[in-house]
Write a protein that holds these residues in place. Structure first.
Motif, PDB file in Angstrom:
ATOM      1  N   SER A   1      -2.930   0.350  -2.423  1.00  0.00           N
ATOM      2  CA  SER A   1      -1.530   0.191  -2.743  1.00  0.00           C
ATOM      3  C   SER A   1      -0.914   1.549  -3.000  1.00  0.00           C
ATOM      4  O   SER A   1      -1.501   2.391  -3.661  1.00  0.00           O
ATOM      5  CB  SER A   1      -1.388  -0.690  -3.982  1.00  0.00           C
ATOM      6  OG  SER A   1      -0.053  -0.706  -4.412  1.00  0.00           O
TER       7      SER A   1
ATOM      8  N   THR B   1       1.885   1.942  -4.676  1.00  0.00           N
ATOM      9  CA  THR B   1       2.628   1.940  -5.927  1.00  0.00           C
ATOM     10  C   THR B   1       1.721   1.944  -7.143  1.00  0.00           C
ATOM     11  O   THR B   1       2.197   2.072  -8.256  1.00  0.00           O
ATOM     12  CB  THR B   1       3.535   0.700  -6.013  1.00  0.00           C
ATOM     13  OG1 THR B   1       2.711  -0.478  -5.975  1.00  0.00           O
ATOM     14  CG2 THR B   1       4.545   0.668  -4.896  1.00  0.00           C
TER      15      THR B   1
ATOM     16  N   THR C   1       0.097  -0.654  -8.256  1.00  0.00           N
ATOM     17  CA  THR C   1       0.075  -1.970  -8.883  1.00  0.00           C
ATOM     18  C   THR C   1      -1.187  -2.713  -8.473  1.00  0.00           C
ATOM     19  O   THR C   1      -1.817  -2.396  -7.481  1.00  0.00           O
ATOM     20  CB  THR C   1       1.310  -2.797  -8.477  1.00  0.00           C
ATOM     21  OG1 THR C   1       1.327  -2.904  -7.049  1.00  0.00           O
ATOM     22  CG2 THR C   1       2.584  -2.165  -8.962  1.00  0.00           C
TER      23      THR C   1
ATOM     24  N   THR D   1      -3.468  -5.965  -7.163  1.00  0.00           N
ATOM     25  CA  THR D   1      -3.310  -6.951  -6.105  1.00  0.00           C
ATOM     26  C   THR D   1      -2.957  -8.292  -6.725  1.00  0.00           C
ATOM     27  O   THR D   1      -3.586  -8.721  -7.687  1.00  0.00           O
ATOM     28  CB  THR D   1      -4.616  -7.076  -5.296  1.00  0.00           C
ATOM     29  OG1 THR D   1      -4.967  -5.788  -4.799  1.00  0.00           O
ATOM     30  CG2 THR D   1      -4.441  -8.027  -4.136  1.00  0.00           C
TER      31      THR D   1
ATOM     32  N   GLU E   1       9.151  -9.539 -16.479  1.00  0.00           N
ATOM     33  CA  GLU E   1       9.040  -8.071 -16.436  1.00  0.00           C
ATOM     34  C   GLU E   1       7.595  -7.610 -16.281  1.00  0.00           C
ATOM     35  O   GLU E   1       7.314  -6.673 -15.541  1.00  0.00           O
ATOM     36  CB  GLU E   1       9.649  -7.456 -17.698  1.00  0.00           C
ATOM     37  CG  GLU E   1      11.151  -7.413 -17.690  1.00  0.00           C
ATOM     38  CD  GLU E   1      11.715  -6.609 -16.528  1.00  0.00           C
ATOM     39  OE1 GLU E   1      11.220  -5.482 -16.273  1.00  0.00           O
ATOM     40  OE2 GLU E   1      12.629  -7.112 -15.860  1.00  0.00           O
TER      41      GLU E   1
ATOM     42  N   LYS F   1       6.497  -8.138 -12.717  1.00  0.00           N
ATOM     43  CA  LYS F   1       7.141  -7.155 -11.843  1.00  0.00           C
ATOM     44  C   LYS F   1       6.475  -5.792 -12.000  1.00  0.00           C
ATOM     45  O   LYS F   1       6.174  -5.117 -11.011  1.00  0.00           O
ATOM     46  CB  LYS F   1       8.631  -7.070 -12.155  1.00  0.00           C
ATOM     47  CG  LYS F   1       9.380  -6.126 -11.235  1.00  0.00           C
ATOM     48  CD  LYS F   1      10.877  -6.262 -11.347  1.00  0.00           C
ATOM     49  CE  LYS F   1      11.402  -5.765 -12.665  1.00  0.00           C
ATOM     50  NZ  LYS F   1      12.875  -5.701 -12.700  1.00  0.00           N
ATOM     51  N   HIS F   2       6.207  -5.394 -13.223  1.00  0.00           N
ATOM     52  CA  HIS F   2       5.613  -4.085 -13.489  1.00  0.00           C
ATOM     53  C   HIS F   2       4.156  -4.011 -13.042  1.00  0.00           C
ATOM     54  O   HIS F   2       3.741  -3.060 -12.393  1.00  0.00           O
ATOM     55  CB  HIS F   2       5.728  -3.753 -14.979  1.00  0.00           C
ATOM     56  CG  HIS F   2       5.127  -2.439 -15.338  1.00  0.00           C
ATOM     57  ND1 HIS F   2       3.837  -2.332 -15.814  1.00  0.00           N
ATOM     58  CD2 HIS F   2       5.622  -1.182 -15.275  1.00  0.00           C
ATOM     59  CE1 HIS F   2       3.563  -1.059 -16.029  1.00  0.00           C
ATOM     60  NE2 HIS F   2       4.636  -0.344 -15.721  1.00  0.00           N
ATOM     61  N   ASP F   3       3.358  -5.018 -13.390  1.00  0.00           N
ATOM     62  CA  ASP F   3       1.921  -4.963 -13.134  1.00  0.00           C
ATOM     63  C   ASP F   3       1.523  -5.361 -11.723  1.00  0.00           C
ATOM     64  O   ASP F   3       0.536  -4.856 -11.192  1.00  0.00           O
ATOM     65  CB  ASP F   3       1.168  -5.862 -14.125  1.00  0.00           C
ATOM     66  CG  ASP F   3       1.263  -5.359 -15.562  1.00  0.00           C
ATOM     67  OD1 ASP F   3       1.682  -4.198 -15.772  1.00  0.00           O
ATOM     68  OD2 ASP F   3       0.923  -6.131 -16.476  1.00  0.00           O
TER      69      ASP F   3
ATOM     70  N   ASN G   1       4.062  -6.113  -9.059  1.00  0.00           N
ATOM     71  CA  ASN G   1       5.171  -5.982  -8.123  1.00  0.00           C
ATOM     72  C   ASN G   1       5.606  -7.360  -7.593  1.00  0.00           C
ATOM     73  O   ASN G   1       5.966  -7.506  -6.438  1.00  0.00           O
ATOM     74  CB  ASN G   1       4.821  -5.033  -6.977  1.00  0.00           C
ATOM     75  CG  ASN G   1       6.047  -4.441  -6.339  1.00  0.00           C
ATOM     76  OD1 ASN G   1       7.081  -4.285  -6.983  1.00  0.00           O
ATOM     77  ND2 ASN G   1       5.936  -4.109  -5.069  1.00  0.00           N
ATOM     78  N   VAL G   2       5.527  -8.364  -8.467  1.00  0.00           N
ATOM     79  CA  VAL G   2       5.936  -9.728  -8.134  1.00  0.00           C
ATOM     80  C   VAL G   2       7.291  -9.981  -8.783  1.00  0.00           C
ATOM     81  O   VAL G   2       7.422  -9.906 -10.000  1.00  0.00           O
ATOM     82  CB  VAL G   2       4.894 -10.764  -8.632  1.00  0.00           C
ATOM     83  CG1 VAL G   2       5.432 -12.176  -8.497  1.00  0.00           C
ATOM     84  CG2 VAL G   2       3.596 -10.603  -7.888  1.00  0.00           C
ATOM     85  N   PHE G   3       8.263 -10.281  -7.954  1.00  0.00           N
ATOM     86  CA  PHE G   3       9.598 -10.578  -8.446  1.00  0.00           C
ATOM     87  C   PHE G   3       9.730 -12.090  -8.557  1.00  0.00           C
ATOM     88  O   PHE G   3       9.643 -12.797  -7.562  1.00  0.00           O
ATOM     89  CB  PHE G   3      10.655  -9.997  -7.508  1.00  0.00           C
ATOM     90  CG  PHE G   3      10.637  -8.499  -7.492  1.00  0.00           C
ATOM     91  CD1 PHE G   3      11.425  -7.788  -8.378  1.00  0.00           C
ATOM     92  CD2 PHE G   3       9.813  -7.810  -6.615  1.00  0.00           C
ATOM     93  CE1 PHE G   3      11.405  -6.403  -8.374  1.00  0.00           C
ATOM     94  CE2 PHE G   3       9.782  -6.433  -6.612  1.00  0.00           C
ATOM     95  CZ  PHE G   3      10.582  -5.720  -7.497  1.00  0.00           C
TER      96      PHE G   3
ATOM     97  N   THR H   1       6.926 -17.740  -9.471  1.00  0.00           N
ATOM     98  CA  THR H   1       6.359 -16.508  -8.939  1.00  0.00           C
ATOM     99  C   THR H   1       5.896 -16.669  -7.502  1.00  0.00           C
ATOM    100  O   THR H   1       5.400 -15.728  -6.914  1.00  0.00           O
ATOM    101  CB  THR H   1       5.154 -16.052  -9.784  1.00  0.00           C
ATOM    102  OG1 THR H   1       4.064 -16.953  -9.571  1.00  0.00           O
ATOM    103  CG2 THR H   1       5.493 -15.968 -11.245  1.00  0.00           C
TER     104      THR H   1
END
Length: 151
Positions: free
Chosen positions: A33, A35, A37, A39, A96, A99-101, A103-105, A121
Motif C-alpha cells: 500500500s 498510503t 494503511t 488491508t 474516522e 477511514k484513518h486505519d 482507508n474505508v469511507f 462500511t
C-alpha cells in the motif's frame, strides 16, 4: 468506412490496453500500500469495529455473521449507547478510525437524531442505538437462527 486493416489495428490496440495493469490493480491484488494503511478484509474490519465500540463503552454488542444469509455484507454489529450524545460520538469515532486505519469511507445515516445510527462500511453493517429504540425495533431477532424472517 474503414478498411479491414484499420479495424484489426483498433482491436489489437484495445486488447493491449485492456491487458495492462495499473498501480491500483497491484495494490488490490495484495501489493504494498502506498498510503501505509492496513488491508481492509472483512474480518480485519470487524475486529476494528468491535475494538472501537469496546473502547467507546458500547453496551450489549451483538455480532451477527451474514455470510451465506445476505448479499448486503459479511457481518452485522448491533450495539447500544447510553445517550444520544454517546451514540453520535461512537458512530463518528468509528467512521474516522476506519477511514484513518483502513482507508474505508463509511456511510452514516441517522447521525442527526442520534436515536439509531447506521454505519455502512460495505462488508460490515453497524447499528448503534439508544436502548429504548433498540428495544422497540429488535432487529437482531430478525437474524437469529430459527426465526421466520431469517429463513
Amino acid at each position: 468506412m474503414p478498411g479491414a486493416g484499420a479495424m484489426t489495428a483498433h482491436i489489437k490496440e484495445d486488447n493491449v490496453l485492456s491487458l495492462s495493469t495499473s498501480a491500483a490493480d497491484a495494490v488490490n491484488a495484495g501489493g504494498p500500500s502506498m498510503t501505509g494503511t492496513k488491508t481492509a478484509t472483512s474480518d480485519a474490519l470487524l475486529a476494528a469495529v468491535l475494538q472501537s465500540l469496546n473502547d467507546d463503552k458500547a453496551e450489549d454488542v451483538v455480532q451477527i455473521n451474514l455470510r451465506g444469509k445476505s448479499e448486503m455484507g459479511d457481518h452485522m454489529v448491533i450495539a447500544s449507547g447510553r445517550s444520544t450524545r454517546q451514540v453520535i460520538a461512537m458512530a463518528e469515532k468509528l467512521s474516522e478510525r476506519l477511514k484513518h486505519d483502513f482507508n474505508v469511507f463509511s456511510k452514516l445515516e441517522g447521525k442527526d437524531s442520534g436515536d439509531w445510527v447506521l454505519i455502512d462500511t460495505g462488508d460490515i453493517i453497524v447499528h448503534i442505538f439508544r436502548p429504548e429504540v433498540r428495544d422497540f425495533y429488535q432487529i437482531e431477532k430478525m437474524w437469529q437462527p430459527g426465526s421466520a424472517a431469517a429463513t
